[in-house]
Each structure stands twice: as C-alpha cells, then as structure tokens.
Design a protein around this motif. Structure first.
Motif, PDB file in Angstrom:
ATOM      1  N   ARG A  75     -18.432   8.131  32.193  1.00 15.33           N
ATOM      2  CA  ARG A  75     -18.142   6.947  33.003  1.00 15.33           C
ATOM      3  C   ARG A  75     -19.464   6.348  33.483  1.00 15.33           C
ATOM      4  O   ARG A  75     -20.264   7.017  34.129  1.00 15.33           O
ATOM      5  CB  ARG A  75     -17.298   7.295  34.221  1.00 15.33           C
ATOM      6  CG  ARG A  75     -16.969   6.056  35.062  1.00 15.33           C
ATOM      7  CD  ARG A  75     -16.319   6.396  36.366  1.00 15.33           C
ATOM      8  NE  ARG A  75     -15.169   7.228  36.126  1.00 15.33           N
ATOM      9  CZ  ARG A  75     -14.094   7.223  36.879  1.00 15.33           C
ATOM     10  NH1 ARG A  75     -14.022   6.465  37.932  1.00 15.33           N
ATOM     11  NH2 ARG A  75     -13.079   8.022  36.597  1.00 15.33           N
ATOM     12  N   LYS A  77     -22.360   4.568  35.563  1.00 17.70           N
ATOM     13  CA  LYS A  77     -22.611   4.630  37.008  1.00 17.70           C
ATOM     14  C   LYS A  77     -22.099   3.404  37.740  1.00 17.70           C
ATOM     15  O   LYS A  77     -21.657   3.505  38.878  1.00 17.70           O
ATOM     16  CB  LYS A  77     -24.103   4.844  37.278  1.00 17.70           C
ATOM     17  CG  LYS A  77     -24.550   6.241  36.916  1.00 17.70           C
ATOM     18  CD  LYS A  77     -25.960   6.516  37.367  1.00 17.70           C
ATOM     19  CE  LYS A  77     -26.321   7.944  36.996  1.00 17.70           C
ATOM     20  NZ  LYS A  77     -27.445   8.452  37.718  1.00 17.70           N
ATOM     21  N   THR A  80     -18.700   3.929  39.016  1.00 17.23           N
ATOM     22  CA  THR A  80     -18.537   5.116  39.849  1.00 17.23           C
ATOM     23  C   THR A  80     -18.783   4.742  41.303  1.00 17.23           C
ATOM     24  O   THR A  80     -19.761   4.062  41.610  1.00 17.23           O
ATOM     25  CB  THR A  80     -19.531   6.211  39.398  1.00 17.23           C
ATOM     26  OG1 THR A  80     -19.327   6.453  38.003  1.00 17.23           O
ATOM     27  CG2 THR A  80     -19.351   7.487  40.176  1.00 17.23           C
ATOM     28  N   PRO A  83     -22.354   7.060  42.754  1.00 18.07           N
ATOM     29  CA  PRO A  83     -22.995   7.755  41.639  1.00 18.07           C
ATOM     30  C   PRO A  83     -24.100   8.704  42.087  1.00 18.07           C
ATOM     31  O   PRO A  83     -24.782   8.470  43.081  1.00 18.07           O
ATOM     32  CB  PRO A  83     -23.563   6.624  40.783  1.00 18.07           C
ATOM     33  CG  PRO A  83     -23.629   5.438  41.657  1.00 18.07           C
ATOM     34  CD  PRO A  83     -22.597   5.622  42.741  1.00 18.07           C
ATOM     35  N   ASP A  87     -23.640  11.927  37.184  1.00 21.10           N
ATOM     36  CA  ASP A  87     -22.798  10.886  36.612  1.00 21.10           C
ATOM     37  C   ASP A  87     -23.486  10.260  35.408  1.00 21.10           C
ATOM     38  O   ASP A  87     -24.708  10.155  35.357  1.00 21.10           O
ATOM     39  CB  ASP A  87     -22.484   9.803  37.655  1.00 21.10           C
ATOM     40  CG  ASP A  87     -21.558  10.311  38.734  1.00 21.10           C
ATOM     41  OD1 ASP A  87     -20.526  10.924  38.398  1.00 21.10           O
ATOM     42  OD2 ASP A  87     -21.873  10.114  39.922  1.00 21.10           O
TER      43      ASP A  87
END
Length: 149
Positions: A75, A77, A80, A83, A87
């Motif tokens: 995924r 950053k 997210t 992060p 990550d």
C-alpha cells in the motif's frame, strides 16, 4: 543471475486465453538491490522462479514470498493514514535473527517496484543474501494448506 537450474519446467500463458502456452524453466535466481541510503548491496534470492529469457524486468509472486515469512506492504504511503518505515516496503527475515531486512518500494503510476540489477560474481559471493521465496517444499499453490482458526 541464474544460480541453479531445477530441471523442471512449467506451462505458462498470458492473460489472453487465445494465446498459446509455452514451457519455461524453473530456476533459483539472484538479483542485486543497492540500498539508496547507504549504497550497500544485498543479494535477493528467488527460489522456484520462472525464467523468462526475453523479459527485461522481474515479477515477484507476492503469495510465494508471503509463504516464506516475507511481508509485502504494497500500500503506497500516500494511501496510509500514519505512514512509517514499514509501510510500502518488503520486510524479509535477515541473516541476523534479531533483525529484518527492509526494502523500501518505489512507485511508478500504480506499480510498486524495487530498482534491482544483475549482481556481479563478487557481489554474489560476498554480499548478504536474503531469500524472498522458499527453496522447499515445491511451490504448488493449489495444494497449500488453508489455516484453521
């Protein structure tokens, strides 16, 4: 860099079912990853990899890596909430049992990737090796056990 040949072949076809399949060799291969922050070279070992001679990039089976205790955090950053360094990276067991190897991913459009290259013989002999896939048992996805809760 092909490290060893298994003597096995697999039938491979593209996404278009009208194309014919072809037999490709299963190998153990090594690619070099240079850490962007330190320049240190790490050898990434891919067991049970399908060798496609005319391909100019590598494809990593995330499922095959995950069954080898490698974490694939793909995924990006920017998607997210909070992060951190774990990550958008690959986390692999290291030679040191108290440490992990962190391989930060890059992104191009919607594709996450690592900049890798062919290692030299000296790098293969002297640099840290990290296995992204297992050498045993034979990779056979339809026969993997489903964990019970």
């Amino acid at each position: 860099m092909i490290v060893s040949r298994s003597g096995k072949v697999v039938d491979v076809c593209g996404y278009d079912p009208s194309t014919t399949s072809r037999q490709l060799e299963v190998v153990t291969a090594a690619i070099a990853y240079d850490r962007p922050t330190t320049g240190e070279t790490i050898i990434l070992v891919l067991h049970q990899a399908i060798h496609v001679p005319n391909m100019d990039h590598h494809l990593l089976s995330t499922m095959q890596s995950r069954t080898n205790d490698v974490t694939i955090n793909d995924r990006p950053k920017f998607l997210t909430a909070c992060p951190n360094d774990n990550d958008h990276c690959i986390l692999a067991p290291s030679d040191n049992p108290n440490d992990i190897t962190r391989l930060p991913l890059r992104i191009h459009g919607t594709i996450s990737y690592l900049n890798v290259r062919k290692p030299t013989a000296a790098e293969y002999a002297n640099c840290e090796h990290v296995s992204l896939t297992a050498d045993a048992p034979d990779w056979d996805p339809p026969h993997h056990q489903i964990p019970t809760c």
